[in-house]
Design a protein around this motif. Structure first.
Motif, PDB file in Angstrom:
ATOM      1  N   LEU A  72      15.597   0.977   0.901  1.00 47.41           N
ATOM      2  CA  LEU A  72      14.890   0.988  -0.382  1.00 47.41           C
ATOM      3  C   LEU A  72      15.770   1.589  -1.478  1.00 47.41           C
ATOM      4  N   GLU A  73      16.479   2.655  -1.129  1.00 42.76           N
ATOM      5  CA  GLU A  73      17.389   3.287  -2.090  1.00 42.76           C
ATOM      6  C   GLU A  73      18.514   2.335  -2.473  1.00 42.76           C
ATOM      7  N   GLU A  74      18.991   1.568  -1.500  1.00 40.34           N
ATOM      8  CA  GLU A  74      20.065   0.612  -1.762  1.00 40.34           C
ATOM      9  C   GLU A  74      19.623  -0.456  -2.766  1.00 40.34           C
ATOM     10  N   ARG A  75      18.378  -0.951  -2.615  1.00 40.23           N
ATOM     11  CA  ARG A  75      17.898  -2.008  -3.508  1.00 40.23           C
ATOM     12  C   ARG A  75      17.635  -1.493  -4.923  1.00 40.23           C
ATOM     13  N   SER A  76      17.329  -0.217  -5.048  1.00 44.15           N
ATOM     14  CA  SER A  76      16.984   0.322  -6.365  1.00 44.15           C
ATOM     15  C   SER A  76      18.131   1.077  -7.016  1.00 44.15           C
ATOM     16  N   CYS A  77      19.278   1.148  -6.336  1.00 40.27           N
ATOM     17  CA  CYS A  77      20.400   1.956  -6.819  1.00 40.27           C
ATOM     18  C   CYS A  77      21.440   1.060  -7.491  1.00 40.27           C
ATOM     19  N   ASN A  78      21.988   1.527  -8.607  1.00 43.47           N
ATOM     20  CA  ASN A  78      23.016   0.772  -9.325  1.00 43.47           C
ATOM     21  C   ASN A  78      24.426   1.218  -8.966  1.00 43.47           C
ATOM     22  N   SER A  79      24.532   2.299  -8.223  1.00 44.25           N
ATOM     23  CA  SER A  79      25.851   2.812  -7.847  1.00 44.25           C
ATOM     24  C   SER A  79      25.802   3.287  -6.401  1.00 44.25           C
ATOM     25  N   ASP A  80      26.972   3.458  -5.827  1.00 45.87           N
ATOM     26  CA  ASP A  80      27.113   3.955  -4.458  1.00 45.87           C
ATOM     27  C   ASP A  80      26.410   3.057  -3.440  1.00 45.87           C
ATOM     28  N   VAL A  81      26.269   1.781  -3.758  1.00 44.24           N
ATOM     29  CA  VAL A  81      25.604   0.858  -2.837  1.00 44.24           C
ATOM     30  C   VAL A  81      26.383   0.759  -1.531  1.00 44.24           C
ATOM     31  N   THR A  98      12.615   5.246  10.201  1.00 46.10           N
ATOM     32  CA  THR A  98      12.077   5.750   8.943  1.00 46.10           C
ATOM     33  C   THR A  98      13.186   6.049   7.947  1.00 46.10           C
ATOM     34  N   ARG A  99      14.233   6.700   8.420  1.00 50.49           N
ATOM     35  CA  ARG A  99      15.364   7.033   7.546  1.00 50.49           C
ATOM     36  C   ARG A  99      16.086   5.761   7.082  1.00 50.49           C
ATOM     37  N   ILE A 100      16.251   4.785   7.962  1.00 50.47           N
ATOM     38  CA  ILE A 100      16.912   3.523   7.607  1.00 50.47           C
ATOM     39  C   ILE A 100      16.121   2.794   6.531  1.00 50.47           C
ATOM     40  N   ARG A 101      14.791   2.742   6.666  1.00 52.79           N
ATOM     41  CA  ARG A 101      13.965   2.066   5.662  1.00 52.79           C
ATOM     42  C   ARG A 101      14.086   2.771   4.304  1.00 52.79           C
ATOM     43  N   SER A 102      14.156   4.092   4.322  1.00 55.07           N
ATOM     44  CA  SER A 102      14.318   4.832   3.071  1.00 55.07           C
ATOM     45  C   SER A 102      15.655   4.492   2.414  1.00 55.07           C
ATOM     46  N   LEU A 103      16.707   4.423   3.231  1.00 51.74           N
ATOM     47  CA  LEU A 103      18.025   4.099   2.693  1.00 51.74           C
ATOM     48  C   LEU A 103      18.068   2.663   2.171  1.00 51.74           C
ATOM     49  N   PRO A 108       9.098  11.646   0.735  1.00 48.51           N
ATOM     50  CA  PRO A 108       8.064  12.621   0.367  1.00 48.51           C
ATOM     51  C   PRO A 108       6.668  11.993   0.402  1.00 48.51           C
ATOM     52  N   ILE A 109       5.686  12.762   0.841  1.00 47.51           N
ATOM     53  CA  ILE A 109       4.307  12.279   0.871  1.00 47.51           C
ATOM     54  C   ILE A 109       3.833  12.062  -0.564  1.00 47.51           C
ATOM     55  N   LYS A 110       3.407  10.827  -0.862  1.00 45.14           N
ATOM     56  CA  LYS A 110       2.983  10.498  -2.221  1.00 45.14           C
ATOM     57  C   LYS A 110       1.474  10.408  -2.359  1.00 45.14           C
ATOM     58  N   VAL A 111       0.761  10.225  -1.243  1.00 47.27           N
ATOM     59  CA  VAL A 111      -0.677  10.015  -1.321  1.00 47.27           C
ATOM     60  C   VAL A 111      -1.348  10.603  -0.091  1.00 47.27           C
ATOM     61  N   ALA A 124       0.831  -1.206   0.000  1.00 49.11           N
ATOM     62  CA  ALA A 124       0.000   0.000   0.000  1.00 49.11           C
ATOM     63  C   ALA A 124       0.866   1.258   0.000  1.00 49.11           C
ATOM     64  N   ARG A 125       1.937   1.248   0.779  1.00 47.08           N
ATOM     65  CA  ARG A 125       2.804   2.434   0.845  1.00 47.08           C
ATOM     66  C   ARG A 125       3.498   2.673  -0.499  1.00 47.08           C
ATOM     67  N   GLU A 126       4.092   1.630  -1.070  1.00 44.84           N
ATOM     68  CA  GLU A 126       4.818   1.803  -2.329  1.00 44.84           C
ATOM     69  C   GLU A 126       3.862   2.001  -3.497  1.00 44.84           C
ATOM     70  N   GLY A 127       2.608   1.560  -3.351  1.00 43.35           N
ATOM     71  CA  GLY A 127       1.635   1.723  -4.413  1.00 43.35           C
ATOM     72  C   GLY A 127       0.686   2.883  -4.199  1.00 43.35           C
ATOM     73  N   SER A 128       1.024   3.789  -3.268  1.00 37.91           N
ATOM     74  CA  SER A 128       0.220   4.994  -3.002  1.00 37.91           C
ATOM     75  C   SER A 128      -1.234   4.658  -2.715  1.00 37.91           C
ATOM     76  N   GLY A 129      -1.445   3.571  -1.974  1.00 35.95           N
ATOM     77  CA  GLY A 129      -2.800   3.147  -1.640  1.00 35.95           C
ATOM     78  C   GLY A 129      -3.041   3.083  -0.156  1.00 35.95           C
ATOM     79  N   HIS A 130      -3.763   2.058   0.281  1.00 38.13           N
ATOM     80  CA  HIS A 130      -4.161   1.943   1.677  1.00 38.13           C
ATOM     81  C   HIS A 130      -4.194   0.473   2.051  1.00 38.13           C
ATOM     82  N   ALA A 131      -3.805   0.148   3.286  1.00 39.80           N
ATOM     83  CA  ALA A 131      -3.760  -1.236   3.750  1.00 39.80           C
ATOM     84  C   ALA A 131      -4.842  -1.501   4.789  1.00 39.80           C
TER      85      ALA A 131
END
Length: 801
Positions: free
Chosen positions: A556-565, A549-554, A485-488, A432-439
């Motif tokens: 997610l960034e780590e899994r989607s990032c091709n550099s600076d992992v 919250t900051r750790i979870r963001s990082l 950032p707030i997406k929904v 729900a969070r990644e899909g801008s919906g509700h759980a």
């Protein structure tokens, strides 16, 4: 039923004796302290493994062990370093404890308890903080997870902690005590639970503090849910928490942190007209575990039965002219139509015939392939895609699923529903969070329908665009936003923002946060003024939640990032160690260096993959004899070999569900998995239909046409408990049959089922709209006659016609 939990080669219990939980709720934040008491009743040193659930958004911030009078407090270290330190300690005969988070799913943790001497006990304490979810009725939901379902790991996936989830059976072989202390700036109205509680005791005359205890005798076989009601729960609020003076300058733990809770209120004129367009795709879990019963009370249904009823209600509630499709998935998946079709009486009727035949017969829980297939389909122009996913959450590759949903977030909104106890909170809330919906979570005796219809209302709300957050603070103070950032934004739903305040104020003690966004053609502004003075007695709960919250963001960034992992990983570990909060790259390690004993041979870790419900007692015993064992619903699994145990009396439903899981076990054990197949409406399952609906509301709803009207016939009369002659003879002469039938349906809904209005609100809206399109004279007489016929007292104005 044979015993379960920590067992030895003689199938004897058990080092885990009791669990004691203390919960402190401060406004919207809870701090949970759980103490697990282990006792080694073996004649040799013992190592135990305990895999257990926590809320997906929990920030684990303390881990300690007390052996006799000595307490060992764990440190957060790099994960590999902690593992090496644990192995070295255990192999040298020292007592050690290791707590680590699953790399596959952040709501699963593994606790390793090493080298307990014969007859020795150890009290292990785990503390975590988490936010409380806001419900539709504005209550705050606290959940203590008790059930951890086995997670299906698709062939080719890397096995990890989730593959060690073990099965439980019957009553938990230990006691649970739970005490709750609640404090709030607003008076506490009441506290409810799905479990039996002692009376609520208020500690202050203004009702801002209270305590309550779980009643003795609770069998820890289901999640413990508490619902707290404050006055004005949904009002925006801010908590400012002071930092730690000894922390490094400029660090998160040194500076003040603010948690902002926002509740956007959309303009009434915008909310009065819901969307009539959209592409609605319903994705239904049909794995074997969906055949389990939601609860054991009256009118209990299996997961799949409740889901079928809900699909009926959803299909009847869709607006004319939209598009829809339905997918079923398990080890394979199938779709009702090759692509989404336009909603009409014909397509709705076809779909309902297939919905009635849906069974929990599709094997394991592989959700990635159906999602990929859906995302590969082109979206319908001017029809925003809305994805509704129903599952019991037994998915092992959670992060792979979440990354897939996030990658396609710009093409859809995702609404997720957890069915039954033990569903993965990380999966459900994450989709729900990644899909801008509700759980939504459906447990115990909850009815699925009202929660799903609330999400349908969210899906029909116009999307919010161009969300911005602006801060107005005294000179010298700046903000560093830690949240994504707030997406929904949805009407009445909370949005959380964590920020770090930097600098020193040159004057002024108030700040302002302003959220702006576009809703249809309107620019909407929501604003909150707050005091910069730190709130008293918050501990470091807000800092740790901000760090989480900051750790979870990082991550997610780590899994989607091709550099600076490596750089991102370094930031995660630094913040995790600094804040003392768990992450996927760190672990809590505690070693009692004063203990040392002779160990005969190495203590090997058992890896037993079993399937069934896990009742917080799935512990694998490992000792120097290299044996491991655990009980699985009447079977004992030892070294991955089934041996028959004492006979167990089970129901046919539970037996079928269990045998399905056994089949899935062997299917999963094969080296290669069958390729997923797509099946369309040309291929059908068994023609056997379930029993007719016995719920009067669903019986009436099932008769409604896609356009919103009802036919005047014998089945409608039966739904009212009348004969067709009674309905026909009372029909006013100037009214056509379908109009009369639709009016009676509306009168019955408002007169007999007003307490379930959230479930039939869209059905009624369609009916009113249809009546408005007909040439009908004065309806006042019709309403009066209908009231007499059905024994109701409903006005024409109430019906909205």
């Amino acid at each position: 039923m044979t015993n379960c939990g920590l067992v030895n080669e003689k199938n004897e219990l058990v080092p885990l004796k009791s669990i004691s939980v203390e919960v402190r709720v401060q406004d919207h934040v809870s701090t949970v302290s759980s103490t697990l008491l282990y006792v080694n009743e073996e004649e040799r040193p013992l190592e135990a493994l305990f895999v257990f659930p926590l809320p997906a958004d929990a920030a684990v911030c303390h881990f300690s062990a007390k052996i006799g009078e000595q307490e060992i407090v764990a440190e957060v270290q790099d994960r590999e370093t902690a593992r090496d330190q644990y192995d070295d300690a255990v192999s040298s005969g020292q007592q050690a404890f290791l707590l680590e988070e699953s790399a596959e799913s952040p709501d699963v943790f593994r606790l390793s308890v090493g080298c307990l001497s014969p007859g020795q006990d150890a009290a292990v304490t785990i503390i975590y903080v988490t936010e409380l979810d806001v419900q539709a009725d504005h209550s705050l939901r606290f959940c203590l997870p008790a059930v951890l379902n086995p997670r299906y790991t698709p062939a080719g996936s890397v096995a990890g902690i989730v593959s060690e989830i073990s099965s439980g059976c019957g009553a938990a072989p230990y006691t649970l005590t739970l005490s709750v202390h609640v404090s709030s700036p607003k008076p506490i109205s009441k506290l409810e639970s799905n479990c039996t509680l002692d009376p609520l005791v208020f500690l202050r005359s203004d009702h801002t503090q209270a305590t309550v205890n779980l009643s003795p005798g609770h069998m820890f076989d289901k999640d413990v849910e508490l619902f707290l009601y404050y006055q004005d729960t949904h009002q925006p609020s801010a908590i400012v928490e002071a930092g730690v003076a000894t922390a490094p300058s400029g660090s998160l733990m040194r500076d003040p942190v603010v948690m902002i809770s926002l509740y956007p209120e959309f303009p009434e004129e915008v909310m009065s007209s819901l969307a009539t367009q959209g592409e609605f795709i319903f994705v239904m879990d049909q794995s074997g575990s969906m055949g389990e019963v939601l609860h054991h009370g009256k009118r209990a249904q299996t997961h799949i039965e409740s889901a079928r009823d809900t699909l009926l209600l959803l299909l009847k509630s869709l607006p004319m002219g939209c598009y829809f499709n339905i997918y079923g998935f398990g080890s394979r998946f199938e779709s009702f139509y090759p692509e989404s079709v336009e909603y009409s009486q014909n397509t709705m009727a076809q779909a309902l015939k297939r919905v009635k035949k849906m069974q929990a017969d599709m094997g394991g829980t592989e959700i990635v392939q159906p999602l990929k297939h859906i995302y590969s389909q082109p979206c319908k122009p001017d029809h925003p895609r809305q994805l509704f996913i129903f599952t019991d959450g037994e998915v092992g590759n959670t992060k792979e699923v979440l990354d897939l949903v996030k990658h396609h977030v710009h093409s859809h909104r995702c609404f997720s529903f957890a069915i039954g106890e033990g569903a993965s909170t990380a999966l459900i809330t994450g989709m729900a969070r990644e899909g801008s919906g509700h759980a939504q979570f459906i447990t115990g005796t909850d009815r699925m329908q009202p929660k799903v219809m609330q999400s349908l209302r969210f899906a029909l709300q116009p999307p919010v665009f161009n969300i911005s957050v602006d801060w107005s603070l005294p000179d010298g103070i700046t903000v560093d936003t830690l949240s994504q950032p707030i997406k929904v934004l949805f009407q009445g739903q909370r949005a959380l923002i964590y920020t770090q305040l930097k600098g020193e104020s040159s004057g002024g003690s108030e700040g302002t946060v302003t959220v702006k966004y576009r809703l249809k053609d309107q620019l909407v502004t929501n604003q909150l003024h707050f005091c910069l003075k730190p709130t008293e007695e918050t501990g470091l709960a807000v800092h740790r939640l901000a760090a989480r919250t900051r750790i979870r963001s990082l991550e997610l960034e780590e899994r989607s990032c091709n550099s600076d992992v490596e750089d991102i990983r370094r930031k995660i570990m630094e913040l995790s160690v600094q804040a003392g909060v768990s992450s996927v790259h760190t672990a809590f390690i505690a070693v009692n260096k004063d203990s040392r004993q002779t160990v005969k041979g190495p203590l090997l870790q058992g890896r037993v993959q079993t399937y069934g419900s896990f009742d917080l007692c799935g512990i694998v015993m490992k000792d120097s004899s290299d044996r491991c064992g655990i009980v699985m619903k009447g079977f004992r699994v030892s070294e991955q070999t089934f041996h028959c145990c004492k006979p167990t009396k089970v129901t046919a439903t539970r037996l079928n569900g269990f045998m399905t899981k056994v089949q899935n076990f062997f299917r999963r054990g094969s080296k290669t998995a069958a390729a997923p197949t797509v099946q369309t409406n040309s291929q059908s399952k068994s023609d056997a239909a379930p029993d007719p609906q016995k719920d009067p509301l669903l019986q009436l709803v099932s008769l409604q046409k896609a356009s919103g009207c009802w036919d005047l016939d014998a089945t409608l009369a039966d739904a009212f408990g009348k004969t067709l002659d009674e309905l026909t003879n009372q029909k006013p002469a100037q009214v056509e049959g379908s109009v009369w039938a639709t009016l009676l349906a509306l009168i019955w809904l408002y007169g007999c089922k007003i307490d379930q209005r959230v479930e039939w609100q869209f059905v009624a809206m369609k009916a009113v709209s249809w009546i408005g399109s007909q040439k009908v004279g004065d309806l006042s007489e019709c309403v009066c006659v209908g009231n007499v016929l059905l024994g109701c007292q409903v006005t024409k104005e109430t019906l909205g016609i």
